[in-house]
Design an enzyme around this catalytic site. Structure first.
Site, PDB file in Angstrom:
ATOM      1  N   TYR A  14     -30.424 -27.648  32.934  1.00  0.00           N
ATOM      2  CA  TYR A  14     -31.907 -28.288  32.664  1.00  0.00           C
ATOM      3  C   TYR A  14     -32.066 -29.891  33.342  1.00  0.00           C
ATOM      4  CZ  TYR A  14     -32.547 -23.928  30.559  1.00  0.00           C
ATOM      5  OH  TYR A  14     -32.539 -22.556  30.467  1.00  0.00           O
ATOM      6  N   HIS A  67     -25.507 -15.176  39.597  1.00  0.00           N
ATOM      7  CA  HIS A  67     -26.491 -16.022  38.804  1.00  0.00           C
ATOM      8  C   HIS A  67     -26.703 -17.612  39.035  1.00  0.00           C
ATOM      9  CE1 HIS A  67     -29.133 -17.412  35.367  1.00  0.00           C
ATOM     10  NE2 HIS A  67     -28.159 -17.958  34.972  1.00  0.00           N
ATOM     11  N   PHE A  68     -25.482 -18.077  38.859  1.00  0.00           N
ATOM     12  CA  PHE A  68     -25.315 -19.638  38.586  1.00  0.00           C
ATOM     13  C   PHE A  68     -25.871 -20.161  40.018  1.00  0.00           C
ATOM     14  CE2 PHE A  68     -22.735 -23.399  39.334  1.00  0.00           C
ATOM     15  CZ  PHE A  68     -23.192 -24.069  38.196  1.00  0.00           C
ATOM     16  N   HIS A  69     -25.391 -19.730  41.023  1.00  0.00           N
ATOM     17  CA  HIS A  69     -26.077 -20.162  42.283  1.00  0.00           C
ATOM     18  C   HIS A  69     -27.438 -20.114  42.455  1.00  0.00           C
ATOM     19  CE1 HIS A  69     -21.440 -20.698  43.466  1.00  0.00           C
ATOM     20  NE2 HIS A  69     -21.854 -21.576  44.094  1.00  0.00           N
ATOM     21  N   ARG A 114     -14.167 -13.196  38.755  1.00  0.00           N
ATOM     22  CA  ARG A 114     -14.980 -14.347  39.353  1.00  0.00           C
ATOM     23  C   ARG A 114     -14.090 -15.389  39.724  1.00  0.00           C
ATOM     24  NH1 ARG A 114     -17.469 -17.868  34.081  1.00  0.00           N
ATOM     25  NH2 ARG A 114     -18.191 -19.168  35.981  1.00  0.00           N
ATOM     26  N   ARG A 115     -13.345 -16.018  39.126  1.00  0.00           N
ATOM     27  CA  ARG A 115     -12.283 -17.073  39.567  1.00  0.00           C
ATOM     28  C   ARG A 115     -11.046 -16.606  39.797  1.00  0.00           C
ATOM     29  NH1 ARG A 115     -15.258 -21.770  35.828  1.00  0.00           N
ATOM     30  NH2 ARG A 115     -14.053 -20.651  34.282  1.00  0.00           N
ATOM     31  N   HIS A 124     -24.865 -26.075  29.166  1.00  0.00           N
ATOM     32  CA  HIS A 124     -26.042 -25.265  29.330  1.00  0.00           C
ATOM     33  C   HIS A 124     -27.266 -26.196  29.560  1.00  0.00           C
ATOM     34  CE1 HIS A 124     -28.352 -21.649  29.882  1.00  0.00           C
ATOM     35  NE2 HIS A 124     -29.223 -22.282  29.326  1.00  0.00           N
TER      36      HIS A 124
END
Length: 559
Positions: free
Chosen positions: A222, A372-374, A435-436, A218
């Protein structure tokens, strides 16, 4: 500012090589959305199996491109804002170490020996070359950080009463987060996964490995995002034609990320039974806390941009928005940064859903998560990297940017595509779309036991968004490589637009040192992670045998 010739050449290639690799990463991203939509009838792309392509896409886009660019970006910031030369040997060593690591990991993936996806969770096992390559990429970035320490200390000695330049605060904050976060994943690889891959040990503690990965995984977000924040605070107001509303707010934001961005990883493990509910609640609260610096940034950037709009002649309540240089070909970096800011609004809001235990259980392991990740990684972080790369390559090569009209349109086309892409994934995820999976083709086949008619629209929206994103990427590659092939028209240099502060804010001691923030960060990390690691050591089961995602999985009718 003129720089050492060896340093200039190394930085040029440190930015160019990952962009070359990005062409392959973008290609596999496109193939995945076409396969899930049933357009491509095979999971094999360029001779790679589906999960090989997915692993390549994640490793290139999320690890290689980001780490190479951010390290090179940091070199240029130190050179420009401290007016200090870096040790050319250290710059070269950093680059070569990362390059060797990239080659080793790429070989393992392309050879079919590292189909472990971006997260490389056990029991998925990779060839030792993959793990060694990952370690070398990290070590190379550490060498880059080390090369900045001596010039920084020299600058401090020469300027004891001067505030550290905000860009320098930002890049050191970025790498402090990165250095701390990479320690647990280095332990995971060197003392767990690598010996396991070499056959020295028979099994690994899967829960401990997952926890150590998310200790790193995580804050890694950042590490990607903070260079974009540096551009927002240091460059965006100047590009818009105004001033930074508050230099002090920027410093607080960067220091808060040191403190708050690391001890939040357990919110990725809400479904893991080995960690107690109390610890999951603690990480939930800390995750909501890390939204605070982003909220501060939202208000600071809005004020800075409004000032810029009014400086350009706006008089009404909201007319200042229309005065901003959205399509100014000479201020193209504004287009990249403002597009990233717009996308990040939605990325941040959807991140709060992931942080909530009850809502996370609804969308866990669904297509919502890559949606969300993208929005966070492929939005502000990726666009800042694209804009920063074309800017630095132009300056470092002494060549004017070509296809300027295309260049300023790239981020807006990307924004449109990404919003469609992520919306399709997230809406499908709310309906339970996985998802995957390499079973995506069956979503659109009515004869398949996995057929769900309510997923088809969302899968197709995702596909349209992915195609538009690919068009944007092709436009960018055209700009980038035609610029490289152009003629040199000025002497290579390092140069950035630098914003003045709207307020004359005096130096404040606790905002001009990293020490108390690092100490506070370590204390909170120990509180958040010692109990979590004790939990997974005490509550875990036996180790798991190795497993390949390409292994056939029997699907029963009515699944």
């Amino acid at each position: 500012m003129q720089i050492n010739r060896l340093t200039q050449r190394v930085l040029f290639w440190q930015i160019t090589i990952p962009i070359l690799m990005l062409t392959l990463g973008i290609y596999h991203g496109l193939m995945q959305v076409l396969y899930r939509a049933g357009i491509v009838q095979s999971a094999s792309f360029l001779g790679l199996e589906y999960y090989q392509g997915l692993t390549l896409h994640g490793v290139i886009n999320a690890i290689v491109v980001t780490t190479f660019f951010i390290t090179a970006f940091g070199h240029t910031l130190i050179i420009y804002y401290l007016k200090k030369e870096l040790h050319p040997g250290l710059v070269l060593s950093s680059f070569l170490t990362m390059l060797i690591g990239t080659v080793a990991a790429a070989w393992a993936i392309l050879a079919g020996k590292a189909t472990v996806l971006y997260t490389f969770y056990p029991p998925l096992m990779a060839h030792p070359a993959f793990y060694i390559g990952a370690v070398l990429i990290v070590v190379g970035s550490w060498i880059g950080l080390y090369s900045w320490i001596k010039p920084y200390l020299q600058w401090r000695k020469e300027n004891p009463d001067t505030k550290i330049p905000l860009a320098v605060v930002g890049i050191f904050s970025t790498f402090i987060v990165w250095f701390i976060a990479t320690l647990p994943v280095a332990y995971e690889i060197l003392f767990m996964l690598l010996p396991w891959s070499l056959g020295w040990i028979d099994e690994v503690n899967v829960m401990l490995a997952r926890t150590l990965f998310w200790f790193f995984g995580h804050p890694l977000v950042y590490f990607w995002l903070l260079p974009a924040y540096i551009m927002y605070y240091v460059m965006l107001p100047k590009l818009a034609g105004g001033k930074l509303f508050s230099d002090r707010a920027g410093r607080i934001v960067f220091y808060l990320f040191i403190v708050l961005s690391i001890p939040v990883g357990v919110h990725h493990q809400f479904a893991d039974p080995a960690i107690t509910q109390g610890l999951k609640m603690m990480h939930t609260v800390l995750t909501f806390g890390v939204a605070v610096p982003s909220i501060i940034t939202a208000f600071t950037m809005a004020a800075s941009l409004e000032y810029a709009g009014r400086q350009r002649g706006a008089t009404g309540l909201l007319n200042w928005m229309g005065k901003l240089p959205f399509f100014d070909r000479e201020r193209y970096l504004f287009a990249y940064l403002i597009s990233g800011l717009i996308i990040f609004i939605f990325g941040g809001l959807t991140g709060l859903v992931n942080a909530s235990y009850s809502m996370n259980m609804v969308i866990h392991n669904t297509a919502w998560l890559p949606g969300h990740f993208h929005l966070t990684v492929a939005g502000p972080a990726f666009l800042a990297i694209l804009g920063g790369s074309i800017h630095l390559v132009s300056k470092l090569s002494g060549k004017e940017i070509k296809l300027k009209s295309w260049n300023v349109l790239v981020p807006y086309v990307w924004l449109l595509g990404l919003m469609l892409f992520s919306s399709g994934l997230m809406l499908g995820g709310l309906e339970g779309e996985p998802r995957r999976t390499n079973l995506g083709l069956t979503y659109t086949n009515p004869d398949s036991p996995l057929f769900r008619a309510d997923w088809i629209t969302y899968v197709h929206v995702t596909m349209v968004g992915g195609i538009i994103m690919t068009i944007s990427a092709l436009m960018y590659f055209s700009v980038f490589f035609t610029t490289l092939l152009g003629k040199k028209s000025f002497e290579p240099t390092v140069e950035f637009a630098s914003s003045e502060s709207y307020h004359d804010e005096p130096r404040v001691g606790w905002l001009d040192t990293f020490t108390p923030w690092i100490i506070l960060a370590v204390i909170i990390i120990l509180i958040a992670y010692i109990p979590a690691i004790m939990d997974v050591l005490e509550n875990t089961g036996p180790g798991s045998p190795t497993f390949s995602p390409n292994s056939p999985i029997p699907i029963k009718p009515g699944y």
